[in-house]
Write an enzyme that holds these catalytic residues in place. Structure first.
Site, PDB file in Angstrom:
ATOM      1  N   LYS A  20     -11.361 -37.803 -36.303  1.00  0.00           N
ATOM      2  CA  LYS A  20     -11.202 -36.959 -37.501  1.00  0.00           C
ATOM      3  C   LYS A  20     -12.142 -37.439 -38.589  1.00  0.00           C
ATOM      4  O   LYS A  20     -12.582 -38.595 -38.590  1.00  0.00           O
ATOM      5  CB  LYS A  20      -9.754 -36.991 -38.025  1.00  0.00           C
ATOM      6  CG  LYS A  20      -9.186 -38.363 -38.443  1.00  0.00           C
ATOM      7  CD  LYS A  20      -9.503 -38.829 -39.845  1.00  0.00           C
ATOM      8  CE  LYS A  20      -8.829 -40.163 -40.179  1.00  0.00           C
ATOM      9  NZ  LYS A  20      -9.482 -40.878 -41.303  1.00  0.00           N
ATOM     10  N   ASP A  37      -1.770 -42.235 -39.878  1.00  0.00           N
ATOM     11  CA  ASP A  37      -2.687 -41.173 -39.426  1.00  0.00           C
ATOM     12  C   ASP A  37      -2.273 -40.548 -38.096  1.00  0.00           C
ATOM     13  O   ASP A  37      -2.860 -39.547 -37.684  1.00  0.00           O
ATOM     14  CB  ASP A  37      -4.101 -41.744 -39.228  1.00  0.00           C
ATOM     15  CG  ASP A  37      -4.887 -41.816 -40.522  1.00  0.00           C
ATOM     16  OD1 ASP A  37      -4.383 -41.327 -41.551  1.00  0.00           O
ATOM     17  OD2 ASP A  37      -6.000 -42.366 -40.493  1.00  0.00           O
TER      18      ASP A  37
END
Ligand code: C5P
Length: 293
Positions: free
Chosen positions: A10, A136
């Site tokens: 990401k 995350d």
């Protein structure tokens, strides 16, 4: 026969730190985006309960210190299964770089083993397990474009951002996340509490107008990260920014040729570089679980 699962990286299109939390974490407002740079997990479910991990990167531990092992064991416990797994991890995403590689590996392990073990664990339970592994990790259960609130683990999916070519430059510095957040504390005031409330009320955010609040601290300690960001603009990026707590910086480029030229200029400067595309939410689910029966 093992099944292959890609675990995508990401970037944080924007990352605002809106306050300190009593649990020592920080309240964030961030826009996550999955990109096509990925690790590969080859997973074979076994009839005995041990979880065995091997990795092509000799610098990574393959025991409980690795989030992949912790993810598998947490799912085993939640599902009360006696099955185990043999997992081979091929690392492509640089570590301690702000790209969420370890978190993505953990989330892919959860999704893959829920499928391979055919265990009845709800999405809500999987999210709870993911949040326990790291701030995350929950984002990587859905991927695409998403707003992250709370520690970054309260996920609101957004329409897929339309992004051109994404150039990643890694100035080859390892930036541990914890110290970056700790250095920030001096700058956070009581106003943060007010902004925390505002953040939890506002679900929409324009990432083009926000930046990355962690840049100032990282730029001070690692000047090469700032230099890489500045160079991306020189090489033609429309927007250039640090991802997460760094040290990777990304630039958004209009076309394939300019982005490849920028990547090569980064490599010529002694850094690592990649040209990536974004991975939307549907493609993320299809590509991650597509090969699993
Ligand atoms: O959850 P994770 O282990 O990925 O976080 C690493 C460190 O980053 C935490 O120990 C904490 O110091 C810091 N952090 C934070 N606020 C967040 C996310 C991470 O302070 N929202």
């Amino acid at each position: 026969m093992p099944t292959v699962f890609p675990a995508f990286a990401k970037i944080n299109l924007s990352l605002e730190v809106v306050g300190r939390r009593p649990d020592g974490y920080h309240e964030l407002r961030t826009i996550f985006q999955t990109i096509d740079l990925h690790d590969l997990l080859e997973i074979e479910a076994t009839a005995t309960p041990d979880v065995r991990l091997t990795c092509d990167d000799p610098n990574l531990p393959c025991d409980e210190r690795n989030l992949v092992v912790r993810a598998a064991q947490a799912l085993q416990a939640a599902a009360q299964t006696r099955r185990g797994a043999r997992i081979r991890l091929q690392k492509r995403i640089p570590t301690q770089a702000g790209l969420g590689g370890g978190s993505s590996d953990a989330a892919a392990t959860l999704l893959a083993l829920r499928r391979l073990w055919a265990v009845n664990v709800s999405d809500a339970e999987l999210h709870r397990i993911a949040a326990g592994l790291g701030a995350d990790v929950p984002f990587f259960l859905t991927g695409g474009t998403a707003l992250g609130l709370g520690r970054g683990d309260v996920i609101h999916p957004l329409p897929d951002a339309v992004l051109p070519f994404i150039v990643l430059i890694h100035p080859n510095v390892s930036v541990p996340t914890g110290p970056v957040f700790r250095r920030l504390n001096a700058d956070l005031t009581d106003a943060a509490a007010v902004r925390t409330l505002a953040a939890s009320l506002s679900v929409g955010v324009n990432w083009r107008q926000a930046g990355n609040d962690l840049e100032a601290v990282v730029f001070e300690d690692f000047p090469a990260v700032r230099e890489a960001r500045d160079r991306l603009y020189v090489w033609g990026a429309q927007t250039a920014r640090m991802s997460g707590s760094g040290g990777v910086v990304f630039g958004l480029f209009e076309d394939a040729a300019t982005s490849e030229t920028a990547r090569r200029a980064g490599v010529d400067a002694g850094w690592s570089g990649w040209v990536c595309r974004s991975v939307g939410r549907e493609a993320y689910a299809r590509r991650l679980l597509g090969q699993a029966k």
